[in-house]
Design an enzyme around this catalytic site. Structure first.
Site, PDB file in Angstrom:
ATOM      1  N   ARG A 111       0.853  -1.188   0.000  1.00 47.77           N
ATOM      2  CA  ARG A 111       0.000   0.000   0.000  1.00 47.77           C
ATOM      3  C   ARG A 111       0.891   1.242   0.000  1.00 47.77           C
ATOM      4  O   ARG A 111       1.925   1.266   0.659  1.00 47.77           O
ATOM      5  CB  ARG A 111      -0.877   0.044   1.248  1.00 47.77           C
ATOM      6  CG  ARG A 111      -2.031  -0.918   1.234  1.00 47.77           C
ATOM      7  CD  ARG A 111      -2.959  -0.693   2.415  1.00 47.77           C
ATOM      8  NE  ARG A 111      -2.386  -1.072   3.693  1.00 47.77           N
ATOM      9  CZ  ARG A 111      -1.871  -0.241   4.571  1.00 47.77           C
ATOM     10  NH1 ARG A 111      -1.852   1.053   4.345  1.00 47.77           N
ATOM     11  NH2 ARG A 111      -1.380  -0.689   5.714  1.00 47.77           N
ATOM     12  N   TYR A 261      -1.615  -3.764  -6.937  1.00 46.18           N
ATOM     13  CA  TYR A 261      -1.428  -4.657  -5.800  1.00 46.18           C
ATOM     14  C   TYR A 261      -2.327  -4.366  -4.601  1.00 46.18           C
ATOM     15  O   TYR A 261      -2.493  -3.210  -4.204  1.00 46.18           O
ATOM     16  CB  TYR A 261       0.039  -4.577  -5.344  1.00 46.18           C
ATOM     17  CG  TYR A 261       0.448  -5.725  -4.438  1.00 46.18           C
ATOM     18  CD1 TYR A 261      -0.005  -7.013  -4.672  1.00 46.18           C
ATOM     19  CD2 TYR A 261       1.287  -5.518  -3.356  1.00 46.18           C
ATOM     20  CE1 TYR A 261       0.368  -8.068  -3.853  1.00 46.18           C
ATOM     21  CE2 TYR A 261       1.675  -6.567  -2.529  1.00 46.18           C
ATOM     22  CZ  TYR A 261       1.206  -7.839  -2.785  1.00 46.18           C
ATOM     23  OH  TYR A 261       1.577  -8.878  -1.979  1.00 46.18           O
ATOM     24  N   LYS A 270      -9.621  -1.925   1.768  1.00 52.95           N
ATOM     25  CA  LYS A 270      -9.348  -0.751   2.609  1.00 52.95           C
ATOM     26  C   LYS A 270     -10.098   0.490   2.105  1.00 52.95           C
ATOM     27  O   LYS A 270     -10.608   1.278   2.895  1.00 52.95           O
ATOM     28  CB  LYS A 270      -7.848  -0.472   2.649  1.00 52.95           C
ATOM     29  CG  LYS A 270      -7.002  -1.654   3.063  1.00 52.95           C
ATOM     30  CD  LYS A 270      -7.287  -2.086   4.467  1.00 52.95           C
ATOM     31  CE  LYS A 270      -6.309  -3.156   4.924  1.00 52.95           C
ATOM     32  NZ  LYS A 270      -6.585  -3.625   6.281  1.00 52.95           N
ATOM     33  N   HIS A 290     -11.223  -1.557  11.540  1.00 56.83           N
ATOM     34  CA  HIS A 290     -10.116  -2.441  11.154  1.00 56.83           C
ATOM     35  C   HIS A 290     -10.006  -3.534  12.227  1.00 56.83           C
ATOM     36  O   HIS A 290      -9.083  -3.533  13.032  1.00 56.83           O
ATOM     37  CB  HIS A 290      -8.836  -1.589  11.086  1.00 56.83           C
ATOM     38  CG  HIS A 290      -7.674  -2.266  10.426  1.00 56.83           C
ATOM     39  ND1 HIS A 290      -6.371  -1.887  10.667  1.00 56.83           N
ATOM     40  CD2 HIS A 290      -7.603  -3.288   9.546  1.00 56.83           C
ATOM     41  CE1 HIS A 290      -5.558  -2.644   9.968  1.00 56.83           C
ATOM     42  NE2 HIS A 290      -6.266  -3.499   9.280  1.00 56.83           N
ATOM     43  N   SER A 313      -1.806  -2.875  11.103  1.00 51.58           N
ATOM     44  CA  SER A 313      -1.348  -3.881  10.150  1.00 51.58           C
ATOM     45  C   SER A 313      -0.122  -4.600  10.721  1.00 51.58           C
ATOM     46  O   SER A 313       0.705  -3.994  11.399  1.00 51.58           O
ATOM     47  CB  SER A 313      -0.956  -3.203   8.837  1.00 51.58           C
ATOM     48  OG  SER A 313      -2.017  -2.410   8.388  1.00 51.58           O
ATOM     49  N   CYS A 315       0.181  -7.010  12.977  1.00 48.73           N
ATOM     50  CA  CYS A 315       0.226  -7.403  14.395  1.00 48.73           C
ATOM     51  C   CYS A 315      -0.349  -8.803  14.580  1.00 48.73           C
ATOM     52  O   CYS A 315      -0.529  -9.251  15.701  1.00 48.73           O
ATOM     53  CB  CYS A 315      -0.573  -6.431  15.249  1.00 48.73           C
ATOM     54  SG  CYS A 315       0.262  -4.878  15.497  1.00 48.73           S
ATOM     55  N   ASP A 338      -9.990  -9.094   9.241  1.00 46.06           N
ATOM     56  CA  ASP A 338      -9.396  -7.768   8.986  1.00 46.06           C
ATOM     57  C   ASP A 338     -10.362  -6.603   9.185  1.00 46.06           C
ATOM     58  O   ASP A 338      -9.949  -5.548   9.635  1.00 46.06           O
ATOM     59  CB  ASP A 338      -8.847  -7.737   7.550  1.00 46.06           C
ATOM     60  CG  ASP A 338      -7.899  -6.569   7.300  1.00 46.06           C
ATOM     61  OD1 ASP A 338      -7.096  -6.264   8.201  1.00 46.06           O
ATOM     62  OD2 ASP A 338      -7.977  -5.952   6.220  1.00 46.06           O
ATOM     63  N   ARG A 432       1.667 -12.095  -0.131  1.00 48.24           N
ATOM     64  CA  ARG A 432       0.311 -12.380   0.384  1.00 48.24           C
ATOM     65  C   ARG A 432      -0.288 -13.659  -0.178  1.00 48.24           C
ATOM     66  O   ARG A 432      -0.007 -14.043  -1.314  1.00 48.24           O
ATOM     67  CB  ARG A 432      -0.626 -11.232  -0.016  1.00 48.24           C
ATOM     68  CG  ARG A 432      -0.230  -9.865   0.512  1.00 48.24           C
ATOM     69  CD  ARG A 432      -0.617  -9.711   1.949  1.00 48.24           C
ATOM     70  NE  ARG A 432      -0.252  -8.414   2.490  1.00 48.24           N
ATOM     71  CZ  ARG A 432      -0.994  -7.743   3.372  1.00 48.24           C
ATOM     72  NH1 ARG A 432      -2.136  -8.224   3.787  1.00 48.24           N
ATOM     73  NH2 ARG A 432      -0.575  -6.589   3.852  1.00 48.24           N
TER      74      ARG A 432
HETATM   75  C1  OXD Z   1      -3.274  -4.083   6.184  1.00 48.55           C
HETATM   76  C2  OXD Z   1      -3.815  -5.260   5.498  1.00 48.55           C
HETATM   77  O1  OXD Z   1      -2.334  -3.457   5.675  1.00 48.55           O
HETATM   78  O2  OXD Z   1      -4.736  -5.877   6.050  1.00 48.55           O
HETATM   79  O3  OXD Z   1      -3.788  -3.755   7.258  1.00 48.55           O
HETATM   80  O4  OXD Z   1      -3.361  -5.594   4.397  1.00 48.55           O
HETATM   81 MN    MN Z   2      -5.518  -4.832   7.733  1.00 44.78          MN
END
Ligand code: OXD
Ligand code: MN
Length: 654
Positions: A111, A261, A270, A290, A313, A315, A338, A432
């Site tokens: 991102r 991507y 998101k 989130h 993100s 964690c 998520d 991913r």
């Molecule tokens: C993030 C994801 O970046 O879930 O939080 O990909």
């Molecule tokens: Mn996420």
């Protein structure tokens, strides 16, 4: 409507359609050539008029070679997969059933927060009033005037390419908690991932026709018209120099240009389910967060409790959402990993759904020990991106060293030969897996329940190596909102940051906020009203380390022990297991079940509240919120900060 390859079935003419001339306020590009475009698949004339207008406008702007209206069928997927295999974008992994690997241009791997914007007329609809001279980090605002220059890049951006139209639902189709989107894209990799991550179906058109419901307009282009001016690497067209991800909440539109991507291009995730949905949620009185959602059943009593948990993100939300409990007598089932959309019903009970239909999880670190369920989920019908491949047609990434033959030949994500033990990384840190949630062995039978599942507790957390105890319960909804606003975590590979810096990530929403963060906190606070029974709010930290840098808590599947404590705290009569401290209720010593752990836990260290640490932390958090949210910071949050600071200054510490 099936269409034989290569034979356009229908041609749309724009010449005499008045409604096609509609342009949005900020989009004043003048398209000289309004012509016709062959329809490779679908029946444009039968789409709802509002969808036709949206598509027609963008055809005029983007000038694609053909239009392909997706229906979500398996035949469609097979056709597109075949095309991508022929071209080399996808490569079949022969060790599994229907699994593929894609490698991106190494310039397009995460991102890109620096180029992700919210576009509103009034700046303060998007960002808070930061203190003078302070660069704001809570939301990125772009004026419609400035957005114009980026939107001009769309002119002719799909020349020589097919425009795919993807009708999709976020959330179970037809649920009152769900929302509809239409994504147009020139990337068929995006189409395949959207089919996994959202519910793509022909039924969406019927739903739109039958109701007044609006849809979220998602416009994506790789930004590489043909003939391409830029060298294509790994059959992955992209245009990082012109990257722009703009959100227009007032007209529920997302325009993403230049990247193929993840969160940049799978716009349901998101962009829609958090940034745009948070603005809709504020208007309609619900929450788009989130957060993972999981159900935890005590098999002795048969009682199940659902919790939703927000972490920045990287964690380990995916690991937590589908953990295999090490405590006997517990069963965990996953609803989502998520994003959670949650709403109080008329009785005041909070219900949540997972708006997504798949998992887009980080590969490195995922293995049969950390997350066996994720490993099982992606054994078939999945797409891996930027992982390494073993010579027997399997996947490899950092963390799988014990699960593959140590002598096997590997090809890294950069297409280089690799052996386990070599320096460097076989897989990109943000590589991913994209797999259907329904394949998860512990997916909850109610994960597609249109009413959602009842949420009993909310949890915040972050990667906090020092100072922050394993778990504490906040004193009230308002205190919990303040604690959420103070969430911090180590930086992540999911975005473009590097290093181990601790970053503020309030409510784990910093990169995903759709509107002024102060107003967002107001919205949270406003939900504590009759008849709503607001859930308890907790904070957890799996990542505290000792002086030698060793984790004090084993984490992963052992986190069930902490969840058990949380669940007990949600029951009546659990006062005896909580201990009041300046920052909230800590577990009374011994109230977390530690039986059977491999290594003894240093309880006192794990739960200590170093006074200096907390004095500094509170002062720093307060300063952060004052500078970053300024006059938009709700009075109640200020009061909670002051009260906590006072408790820390005055009270005795363990
Ligand atoms: C993030 C994801 O970046 O879930 O939080 O990909
Ligand atoms: Mn996420």
């Amino acid at each position: 409507m099936e269409q034989k390859k290569g034979k356009p079935q229908e041609e749309i003419s724009f010449l005499d359609r008045e409604e096609d001339n509609i342009f949005y306020e900020v989009h004043t590009i003048h398209v000289q050539k309004i012509g016709t475009v062959p329809v490779a698949k679908g029946d444009f004339g039968r789409l709802p008029l509002k969808a036709q207008k949206f598509i027609a406008k963008w055809i005029q702007v983007c000038n694609p070679r053909a239009l392909y209206i997706c229906d979500g069928s398996q035949d469609e997927a097979n056709e597109v997969i075949h095309k991508l295999e022929e071209r080399g974008t996808l490569h079949r992994l022969k060790k599994y059933e229907n699994n593929f690997i894609a490698r991106t241009d190494p310039a397009d791997v995460a991102r890109v927060e620096s180029k992700t914007w919210i576009c509103t007329d009034d700046k303060y609809d998007t960002v808070p009033h930061v203190a003078q001279g302070v660069p704001g980090i809570l939301g990125k605002w772009c004026s419609p005037k400035d957005a114009k220059q980026y939107l001009e890049n769309y002119t002719g951006c799909m020349a020589g390419r097919t425009m795919y139209v993807i009708p999709f639902s976020m959330g179970p189709i037809g649920s009152p908690l769900s929302k509809i989107g239409i994504e147009i894209t020139d990337s068929n990799y995006v189409l395949l991932c959207m089919r996994i991550m959202t519910r793509v179906s022909h039924d969406i058109w019927n739903l739109l026709n039958a109701s007044n419901e609006d849809f979220v307009r998602c416009v994506h282009s790789m930004g590489v018209p043909r003939p391409s001016q830029r060298k294509t690497i790994n059959h992955w067209p992209c245009n990082p120099e012109k990257l722009f991800i703009g959100h227009f909440p007032s007209r529920k539109e997302i325009c993403s240009f230049g990247s193929g991507y993840g969160g940049n291009s799978l716009l349901g995730k998101k962009c829609f389910a958090l940034r745009i949905a948070s603005t809709i949620a504020k208007e309609e009185g619900w929450l788009a967060e989130h957060m993972l959602i999981m159900g935890i059943t005590n098999e002795k009593t048969g009682k199940e409790v659902f919790v939703a948990a927000a972490f920045p993100s990287a964690c380990g939300k995916t690991n937590m959402a589908m953990l295999t409990p090490t405590l006997p007598g517990y069963k965990v089932r996953c609803v989502g990993d998520d994003i959670a959309w949650m709403r109080f019903d008329e009785t005041g009970q909070l219900y949540g759904i997972n708006p997504e239909a798949g998992f887009f999880g980080v590969c490195p670190g995922t293995n049969h020990k950390t997350n066996p369920n994720a490993m099982e989920t992606c054994l078939k019908n999945s797409i891996f991106t930027n992982v390494a491949e073993t010579q027997d047609g399997g996947v490899f990434w950092e963390g799988l060293e014990d699960e593959v033959d140590p002598n096997i030949g590997i090809t890294s994500w950069l297409n280089q030969p690799f052996r386990i033990g070599n320096p460097g990384k076989a897989a990109h840190p943000n590589s991913r897996f994209c797999c259907p949630a329904g394949q998860c062995p512990i997916i909850h039978p109610r994960w597609e329940d249109k009413k959602g599942v009842p949420i009993s507790a909310l949890i915040f957390g972050g990667r906090r190596p020092t100072g922050v105890p394993l778990v504490f319960e906040t004193f009230s909804w308002e205190h919990g909102v303040m604690v959420g606003a103070c969430v911090k975590s180590e930086a992540t590979a999911a975005a473009e940051f590097t290093g181990k810096k601790i970053m503020h990530d309030p409510m784990a929403m910093r990169p995903f906020m759709g509107y002024n963060f102060g107003k967002y906190l107001d919205h949270w606070l406003s939900l504590n009203k009759a008849p709503n029974k607001v859930p308890k709010i907790f904070h957890v930290n799996w990542f505290r380390v000792d002086e030698d840098g060793e984790f004090l808590w084993p984490g992963f599947c052992e986190n069930i022990r902490v969840l058990e404590w949380i669940i007990r705290r949600c029951e009546e009569g659990s006062d005896d297991i909580g201990l009041k401290s300046p920052i909230g209720y800590l577990p009374r010593k011994g109230s977390i079940n530690l039986e059977g752990l491999d290594k003894p836990v240093k309880w006192d260290e794990l739960f200590s509240l170093p006074k200096h640490y907390w004095e500094d932390d509170m002062a720093e958090s307060k300063r952060f919120l004052q500078l970053q949210v300024g006059e938009d910071l709700p009075e109640k949050v200020k009061q909670e900060l002051d009260a906590q600071e006072k408790r820390i200054n005055e009270e005795l510490f363990a």
